[in-house]
Design a protein around this motif. Structure first.
Motif, PDB file in Angstrom:
ATOM      1  N   VAL A  20      -2.640  -2.854  -6.332  1.00 30.31           N
ATOM      2  CA  VAL A  20      -2.974  -4.268  -6.102  1.00 30.31           C
ATOM      3  C   VAL A  20      -4.192  -4.456  -5.204  1.00 30.31           C
ATOM      4  O   VAL A  20      -4.687  -5.573  -5.062  1.00 30.31           O
ATOM      5  CB  VAL A  20      -1.771  -5.036  -5.517  1.00 30.31           C
ATOM      6  CG1 VAL A  20      -0.636  -5.095  -6.521  1.00 30.31           C
ATOM      7  CG2 VAL A  20      -1.289  -4.391  -4.215  1.00 30.31           C
ATOM      8  N   THR A  21      -4.674  -3.375  -4.573  1.00 31.39           N
ATOM      9  CA  THR A  21      -5.916  -3.475  -3.804  1.00 31.39           C
ATOM     10  C   THR A  21      -6.893  -2.417  -4.311  1.00 31.39           C
ATOM     11  O   THR A  21      -6.494  -1.368  -4.833  1.00 31.39           O
ATOM     12  CB  THR A  21      -5.690  -3.281  -2.290  1.00 31.39           C
ATOM     13  OG1 THR A  21      -5.309  -1.932  -2.033  1.00 31.39           O
ATOM     14  CG2 THR A  21      -4.619  -4.227  -1.773  1.00 31.39           C
ATOM     15  N   ARG A  22      -8.163  -2.687  -4.135  1.00 32.38           N
ATOM     16  CA  ARG A  22      -9.201  -1.847  -4.714  1.00 32.38           C
ATOM     17  C   ARG A  22      -9.465  -0.571  -3.918  1.00 32.38           C
ATOM     18  O   ARG A  22      -9.717   0.490  -4.489  1.00 32.38           O
ATOM     19  CB  ARG A  22     -10.497  -2.659  -4.832  1.00 32.38           C
ATOM     20  CG  ARG A  22     -11.681  -1.894  -5.403  1.00 32.38           C
ATOM     21  CD  ARG A  22     -12.904  -2.785  -5.508  1.00 32.38           C
ATOM     22  NE  ARG A  22     -14.033  -2.081  -6.083  1.00 32.38           N
ATOM     23  CZ  ARG A  22     -15.234  -2.616  -6.271  1.00 32.38           C
ATOM     24  NH1 ARG A  22     -15.447  -3.885  -5.921  1.00 32.38           N
ATOM     25  NH2 ARG A  22     -16.212  -1.906  -6.788  1.00 32.38           N
ATOM     26  N   HIS A  23      -9.444  -0.650  -2.614  1.00 30.45           N
ATOM     27  CA  HIS A  23      -9.955   0.437  -1.791  1.00 30.45           C
ATOM     28  C   HIS A  23      -8.890   1.405  -1.275  1.00 30.45           C
ATOM     29  O   HIS A  23      -9.203   2.572  -1.009  1.00 30.45           O
ATOM     30  CB  HIS A  23     -10.735  -0.133  -0.606  1.00 30.45           C
ATOM     31  CG  HIS A  23     -11.894  -0.990  -1.011  1.00 30.45           C
ATOM     32  ND1 HIS A  23     -12.993  -0.493  -1.674  1.00 30.45           N
ATOM     33  CD2 HIS A  23     -12.108  -2.323  -0.868  1.00 30.45           C
ATOM     34  CE1 HIS A  23     -13.855  -1.472  -1.909  1.00 30.45           C
ATOM     35  NE2 HIS A  23     -13.334  -2.592  -1.436  1.00 30.45           N
ATOM     36  N   ALA A  24      -7.672   0.947  -1.104  1.00 27.87           N
ATOM     37  CA  ALA A  24      -6.633   1.822  -0.542  1.00 27.87           C
ATOM     38  C   ALA A  24      -6.287   2.941  -1.518  1.00 27.87           C
ATOM     39  O   ALA A  24      -6.278   2.741  -2.739  1.00 27.87           O
ATOM     40  CB  ALA A  24      -5.385   1.010  -0.211  1.00 27.87           C
ATOM     41  N   GLU A  25      -5.988   4.117  -0.969  1.00 28.43           N
ATOM     42  CA  GLU A  25      -5.616   5.260  -1.814  1.00 28.43           C
ATOM     43  C   GLU A  25      -4.283   5.029  -2.525  1.00 28.43           C
ATOM     44  O   GLU A  25      -4.017   5.619  -3.562  1.00 28.43           O
ATOM     45  CB  GLU A  25      -5.556   6.537  -0.970  1.00 28.43           C
ATOM     46  CG  GLU A  25      -6.903   7.152  -0.652  1.00 28.43           C
ATOM     47  CD  GLU A  25      -7.675   6.419   0.427  1.00 28.43           C
ATOM     48  OE1 GLU A  25      -8.898   6.626   0.509  1.00 28.43           O
ATOM     49  OE2 GLU A  25      -7.055   5.644   1.203  1.00 28.43           O
ATOM     50  N   GLY A  26      -3.455   4.178  -1.968  1.00 33.29           N
ATOM     51  CA  GLY A  26      -2.196   3.790  -2.617  1.00 33.29           C
ATOM     52  C   GLY A  26      -1.839   2.387  -2.203  1.00 33.29           C
ATOM     53  O   GLY A  26      -2.027   2.024  -1.034  1.00 33.29           O
ATOM     54  N   SER A  27      -1.361   1.570  -3.121  1.00 32.68           N
ATOM     55  CA  SER A  27      -1.003   0.197  -2.753  1.00 32.68           C
ATOM     56  C   SER A  27       0.044  -0.359  -3.690  1.00 32.68           C
ATOM     57  O   SER A  27       0.142   0.048  -4.856  1.00 32.68           O
ATOM     58  CB  SER A  27      -2.235  -0.720  -2.763  1.00 32.68           C
ATOM     59  OG  SER A  27      -2.726  -0.899  -4.080  1.00 32.68           O
ATOM     60  N   CYS A  28       0.833  -1.289  -3.174  1.00 32.38           N
ATOM     61  CA  CYS A  28       1.791  -1.998  -4.013  1.00 32.38           C
ATOM     62  C   CYS A  28       2.152  -3.324  -3.365  1.00 32.38           C
ATOM     63  O   CYS A  28       1.995  -3.513  -2.153  1.00 32.38           O
ATOM     64  CB  CYS A  28       3.058  -1.168  -4.266  1.00 32.38           C
ATOM     65  SG  CYS A  28       4.217  -1.110  -2.880  1.00 32.38           S
ATOM     66  N   LEU A  29       2.608  -4.237  -4.192  1.00 37.63           N
ATOM     67  CA  LEU A  29       3.189  -5.499  -3.729  1.00 37.63           C
ATOM     68  C   LEU A  29       4.650  -5.460  -4.129  1.00 37.63           C
ATOM     69  O   LEU A  29       4.972  -5.446  -5.323  1.00 37.63           O
ATOM     70  CB  LEU A  29       2.487  -6.695  -4.363  1.00 37.63           C
ATOM     71  CG  LEU A  29       3.087  -8.073  -4.027  1.00 37.63           C
ATOM     72  CD1 LEU A  29       2.991  -8.352  -2.529  1.00 37.63           C
ATOM     73  CD2 LEU A  29       2.388  -9.185  -4.819  1.00 37.63           C
ATOM     74  N   ILE A  30       5.521  -5.398  -3.140  1.00 31.35           N
ATOM     75  CA  ILE A  30       6.953  -5.364  -3.425  1.00 31.35           C
ATOM     76  C   ILE A  30       7.547  -6.737  -3.175  1.00 31.35           C
ATOM     77  O   ILE A  30       7.240  -7.391  -2.167  1.00 31.35           O
ATOM     78  CB  ILE A  30       7.675  -4.286  -2.580  1.00 31.35           C
ATOM     79  CG1 ILE A  30       9.179  -4.247  -2.931  1.00 31.35           C
ATOM     80  CG2 ILE A  30       7.456  -4.478  -1.084  1.00 31.35           C
ATOM     81  CD1 ILE A  30       9.909  -3.048  -2.366  1.00 31.35           C
ATOM     82  N   LYS A  31       8.377  -7.176  -4.113  1.00 25.31           N
ATOM     83  CA  LYS A  31       9.061  -8.457  -3.982  1.00 25.31           C
ATOM     84  C   LYS A  31      10.556  -8.216  -4.085  1.00 25.31           C
ATOM     85  O   LYS A  31      11.050  -7.706  -5.092  1.00 25.31           O
ATOM     86  CB  LYS A  31       8.613  -9.422  -5.086  1.00 25.31           C
ATOM     87  CG  LYS A  31       7.142  -9.796  -5.034  1.00 25.31           C
ATOM     88  CD  LYS A  31       6.774 -10.774  -6.146  1.00 25.31           C
ATOM     89  CE  LYS A  31       5.305 -11.163  -6.096  1.00 25.31           C
ATOM     90  NZ  LYS A  31       4.937 -12.115  -7.186  1.00 25.31           N
ATOM     91  N   CYS A  32      11.260  -8.565  -3.023  1.00 23.08           N
ATOM     92  CA  CYS A  32      12.722  -8.529  -3.014  1.00 23.08           C
ATOM     93  C   CYS A  32      13.170  -9.972  -2.865  1.00 23.08           C
ATOM     94  O   CYS A  32      13.236 -10.506  -1.745  1.00 23.08           O
ATOM     95  CB  CYS A  32      13.236  -7.670  -1.866  1.00 23.08           C
ATOM     96  SG  CYS A  32      12.729  -5.941  -1.972  1.00 23.08           S
ATOM     97  N   GLY A  33      13.413 -10.628  -4.002  1.00 19.83           N
ATOM     98  CA  GLY A  33      13.666 -12.055  -3.972  1.00 19.83           C
ATOM     99  C   GLY A  33      12.435 -12.771  -3.455  1.00 19.83           C
ATOM    100  O   GLY A  33      11.320 -12.566  -3.939  1.00 19.83           O
ATOM    101  N   ASN A  34      12.601 -13.573  -2.428  1.00 20.20           N
ATOM    102  CA  ASN A  34      11.492 -14.322  -1.848  1.00 20.20           C
ATOM    103  C   ASN A  34      10.833 -13.622  -0.667  1.00 20.20           C
ATOM    104  O   ASN A  34      10.001 -14.224   0.018  1.00 20.20           O
ATOM    105  CB  ASN A  34      11.961 -15.716  -1.425  1.00 20.20           C
ATOM    106  CG  ASN A  34      12.198 -16.614  -2.628  1.00 20.20           C
ATOM    107  OD1 ASN A  34      11.445 -16.570  -3.598  1.00 20.20           O
ATOM    108  ND2 ASN A  34      13.252 -17.421  -2.577  1.00 20.20           N
TER     109      ASN A  34
END
Length: 237
Positions: A20-34
């Motif tokens: 989800v980001t361009r520059h980071a070696e690893g990235s994620c957006l986690i959603k647990c409900g709200n």
């Protein structure tokens, strides 16, 4: 009946979006409900001074909440000039949890820093941060392996976390804010994919709890972590 209408052993809806980001070696957006947390992993070819020339790698974490992650605007901690005790506690927990699932010799003398930024909070932010941080870490390590910078995989197992508590006299899984704010007992359970315990945080908020209730919470935590690990696997496959 839970405020959300969920069953006692039902998790909130889980989603993990990677890259989800361009520059980071690893990235994620986690959603647990709200509860939504952005997790990024940054690689550095250096370690803290106390680890220089030891051959050991290091994994650490930083945690923060955006001003409008909650119902009312919070002042940025940078504006206050210092981190709160809560923030320091949580980022240390995230770092400890991730290091429990990694072979620091295999990682080599380098550091991976995980940044966990809470975009929206509805309970369980530290647990969502740990679960998402592992995904970001996994993706960063994949890059190291692909580049040939490490010989063997340093990640020993999945690491995930879930909250459980006693709400209205019932043991429930994955508390949201409405439950967390009224819970008689609140606990956070950090575990490996194999079901091994890394860290437990449980306290009586409004009333004491029994050994039998703790056993119920432990059973719920095992179920919840298994679902989170399945989501991690799907995200990094």
């Amino acid at each position: 009946m839970r405020p959300s209408g969920r069953n006692l052993d039902q998790m909130r809806e889980i989603s993990i979006e990677t890259g989800v980001t361009r520059h980071a070696e690893g990235s994620c957006l986690i959603k647990c409900g709200n509860t939504h947390v952005l997790c990024t992993a940054s690689l550095e070819e250096r370690v803290p001074p106390f680890l220089r020339n030891t051959g050991l790698g290091w994994v650490t974490a930083e945690y923060g909440m955006l001003p409008r992650a909650t119902h009312t605007r919070m002042r940025r901690e940078a504006a206050a000039g210092k981190q709160s005790g809560r923030t320091q506690e949580i980022q240390r927990l995230i770092g400890r949890s991730l290091r429990a699932g990694i072979d620091r010799v295999a990682l080599g003398e380098r550091q991976i820093t995980i940044d966990c930024d809470v975009i929206q909070a509805d309970g369980g932010t530290r647990c969502a941060s740990i679960t998402g941080a592992w995904v970001a870490l996994r993706l960063a390590v994949n890059k190291l392996q692909k580049a040939g910078d490490i010989i063997s995989d340093p990640i020993l197992d999945h690491v995930a976390a879930v909250s459980c508590g006693v709400f209205a006299g019932q043991s429930v899984l994955d508390l949201d804010y409405d439950e967390d704010s009224e819970a008689g007992t609140d606990g956070n359970f950090v575990m490996t994919g194999a079901g091994q315990l890394i860290e437990l945080q449980a306290s009586a908020e409004g009333a004491t709890f029994s050994r039998a209730q703790f056993n119920d919470l432990m059973d719920l935590a095992e179920k919840g972590v298994a679902e989170l690990v399945a989501a991690q696997k799907a995200a990094v496959s």
